[in-house]
Design a protein around this motif. Structure first.
Motif, PDB file in Angstrom:
ATOM      1  N   THR A   7       0.856  -1.187   0.000  1.00 23.91           N
ATOM      2  CA  THR A   7       0.000   0.000   0.000  1.00 23.91           C
ATOM      3  C   THR A   7       0.890   1.233   0.000  1.00 23.91           C
ATOM      4  O   THR A   7       1.847   1.298   0.785  1.00 23.91           O
ATOM      5  CB  THR A   7      -0.920   0.024   1.228  1.00 23.91           C
ATOM      6  OG1 THR A   7      -1.886  -1.017   1.120  1.00 23.91           O
ATOM      7  CG2 THR A   7      -1.640   1.358   1.362  1.00 23.91           C
ATOM      8  N   THR A  49      -1.456  -4.442   5.127  1.00 18.72           N
ATOM      9  CA  THR A  49      -1.628  -3.432   4.088  1.00 18.72           C
ATOM     10  C   THR A  49      -3.091  -2.995   3.965  1.00 18.72           C
ATOM     11  O   THR A  49      -3.376  -1.836   3.661  1.00 18.72           O
ATOM     12  CB  THR A  49      -1.099  -3.941   2.746  1.00 18.72           C
ATOM     13  OG1 THR A  49      -1.622  -5.252   2.481  1.00 18.72           O
ATOM     14  CG2 THR A  49       0.421  -4.025   2.769  1.00 18.72           C
ATOM     15  N   ASP A  50      -4.017  -3.909   4.218  1.00 16.11           N
ATOM     16  CA  ASP A  50      -5.433  -3.529   4.257  1.00 16.11           C
ATOM     17  C   ASP A  50      -5.667  -2.527   5.384  1.00 16.11           C
ATOM     18  O   ASP A  50      -6.440  -1.568   5.239  1.00 16.11           O
ATOM     19  CB  ASP A  50      -6.319  -4.749   4.477  1.00 16.11           C
ATOM     20  CG  ASP A  50      -6.374  -5.666   3.261  1.00 16.11           C
ATOM     21  OD1 ASP A  50      -5.930  -5.235   2.183  1.00 16.11           O
ATOM     22  OD2 ASP A  50      -6.846  -6.810   3.411  1.00 16.11           O
ATOM     23  N   ALA A  98      -4.285   6.633   0.203  1.00 16.79           N
ATOM     24  CA  ALA A  98      -3.741   5.277   0.317  1.00 16.79           C
ATOM     25  C   ALA A  98      -4.311   4.399  -0.791  1.00 16.79           C
ATOM     26  O   ALA A  98      -5.527   4.343  -0.986  1.00 16.79           O
ATOM     27  CB  ALA A  98      -4.079   4.694   1.687  1.00 16.79           C
ATOM     28  N   GLU A 130      -3.516   0.572  -3.233  1.00 15.28           N
ATOM     29  CA  GLU A 130      -2.741  -0.654  -3.416  1.00 15.28           C
ATOM     30  C   GLU A 130      -1.825  -0.516  -4.624  1.00 15.28           C
ATOM     31  O   GLU A 130      -2.194   0.061  -5.646  1.00 15.28           O
ATOM     32  CB  GLU A 130      -3.680  -1.839  -3.603  1.00 15.28           C
ATOM     33  CG  GLU A 130      -2.980  -3.190  -3.657  1.00 15.28           C
ATOM     34  CD  GLU A 130      -3.949  -4.346  -3.708  1.00 15.28           C
ATOM     35  OE1 GLU A 130      -3.482  -5.502  -3.709  1.00 15.28           O
ATOM     36  OE2 GLU A 130      -5.173  -4.095  -3.753  1.00 15.28           O
ATOM     37  N   ARG A 144      -4.515   0.950   4.330  1.00 15.23           N
ATOM     38  CA  ARG A 144      -5.470   1.620   3.443  1.00 15.23           C
ATOM     39  C   ARG A 144      -6.684   2.094   4.221  1.00 15.23           C
ATOM     40  O   ARG A 144      -7.215   3.176   3.976  1.00 15.23           O
ATOM     41  CB  ARG A 144      -5.899   0.694   2.307  1.00 15.23           C
ATOM     42  CG  ARG A 144      -4.828   0.501   1.241  1.00 15.23           C
ATOM     43  CD  ARG A 144      -5.406  -0.084  -0.038  1.00 15.23           C
ATOM     44  NE  ARG A 144      -6.036  -1.376   0.177  1.00 15.23           N
ATOM     45  CZ  ARG A 144      -5.378  -2.527   0.255  1.00 15.23           C
ATOM     46  NH1 ARG A 144      -4.063  -2.546   0.159  1.00 15.23           N
ATOM     47  NH2 ARG A 144      -6.021  -3.660   0.431  1.00 15.23           N
TER      48      ARG A 144
END
Length: 377
Positions: A7, A26-27, A39, A41, A30
């Motif tokens: 991200t 990474t989720d 933010a 991916e 975001r």
């Protein structure tokens, strides 16, 4: 083996990539930074050069870093309210371990590359978000931005900045305006810099602290309780007593032992939009300063007063006691920006309209009053 995910966060000209072997991390980035810091991916294989936080759920790496630290001279300090063991080698590489959280850190290339590892995904996600935010902050401060202790709401690109000591109504003001169609930019602090012909304002992403009483007054209490009862969660920094109170329907303020600090609901940034229907702003142009005070018996009104911007309205290294720069990210710059940047912003803010107001406990009347001020900017 898990597939790496990444991200990227972007605020003005500053960017950081969070890379992990676990999508949860990474989720989380975001979700936490969302539209505030753009933010998005990116392919893990195309991360390339630039500031990078590598945050893995990796028990072996944690054990290796902990063993490495134990074998060299190190000091003990605190970070994020947790004990931190810290060592720096002759190349400037910083290794640190938080034994209570089972988190390990390694900062290299003058803080441009930070590795984090732990046994479980949630501690890694929290740590990665903190470090990524500090890396963006450091880059912005080096680029001449400074940090104000203020809330902000934006209407048609114009930001109303609200100042005051604890309990003055900064969060209340921003949320009331956001409930009437303004965009929420920040509830506690903002970045600001004179760019071209205007004072640009950027958000400082964080979990927003909202007292139970204010949540109820804003008409949001039932929304939060229903979401919790359906199995959704607020930010994990929220005290369990607050969660229990919400589930039980208790609307009275909760206080830490000693009664000096209120325990509050901790709202994820994305929950403002998903739960409350409030839009978030990515930037704004400073248009006016607001200095509220709360009087339960008063009707909302403009008042005479001498309050103006002062040194305490700027963030500084002294105010950042929870996240001192142990990892060498700031390169010696104060946590609130340079003296020159603060002085320039203070002079330009002094020329903007100042509004001294009193707010009562009639939420609808307060919202109408603040909306008129914001629409007149």
């Amino acid at each position: 083996m898990n597939t790496p995910t990444a991200t990227r966060l972007q605020a003005a000209d500053a960017s950081v990539t969070v890379l992990s072997n676990t999508a949860f991390v990474t989720d989380w980035a975001r979700r936490y930074f969302g539209p505030w810091w753009n933010a998005f991916e990116v392919p893990a294989g195309s991360v390339g050069a630039g500031p990078l936080v590598t945050a893995d759920v990796d028990a072996t790496s944690y054990t290796d870093l902990a063993a490495l630290l134990a074998a060299v001279p190190h000091s003990e300090t605190a970070y994020a309210k947790a004990r931190l063991l810290l060592a720096r080698d002759s190349t400037g590489t910083i290794t640190a371990v938080s034994p209570d959280e089972q988190l390990a850190y390694r900062s290299e290339q003058l803080g441009g590359q930070v590795t984090i590892c732990a046994h479980a995904p949630e501690p890694v996600a929290l740590a990665a978000a903190r470090i990524a935010r500090e890396m963006i902050r450091a880059a912005l401060l080096r680029d001449g931005w400074t940090l104000l202790h203020a809330s902000a709401a934006v209407r048609d690109g114009r930001a109303l900045l609200t100042f005051g000591d604890k309990g003055a109504g900064k969060t209340t003001t921003a949320l009331l305006m956001a409930s009437r169609g303004a965009q929420l930019l920040a509830n506690d602090r903002v970045f600001i810099k004179y760019v071209s012909t205007e004072l640009r304002v950027l958000p400082w992403p964080s979990a927003a602290a909202i007292g139970l009483g204010l949540l109820d007054a804003l008409g949001l209490y039932e929304v939060v309780r229903d979401r919790l009862r359906a199995g959704e969660q607020l930010h994990p920094t929220q005290h369990q007593d607050v969660t229990d109170a919400l589930l039980a329907g208790n609307r009275e303020p909760l206080w830490e032992p000693g009664g000096k600090r209120e325990r509050k609901v901790q709202v994820f940034p994305d929950q403002f939009a998903d739960w409350f229907g409030m839009e978030l702003a990515t930037s704004g142009r400073a248009a006016a300063l607001l200095f509220p005070r709360i009087d339960p018996t008063a009707a909302p009104a403009r008042i005479n007063g001498e309050r103006s911007l002062h040194e305490g309205d700027f963030m500084s290294g002294a105010t950042e006691d929870r996240y001192p720069d142990h990892f060498g990210l700031a390169h010696g710059i104060d946590g609130g920006g340079s003296d020159l940047a603060r002085a320039d912003v203070a002079n330009r803010l002094a020329a903007l309209p100042h509004h001294q107001v009193v707010l009562g406990h009639d939420v609808s009347a307060n919202a109408d009053f603040l909306t008129k001020i914001s629409e007149s900017l």
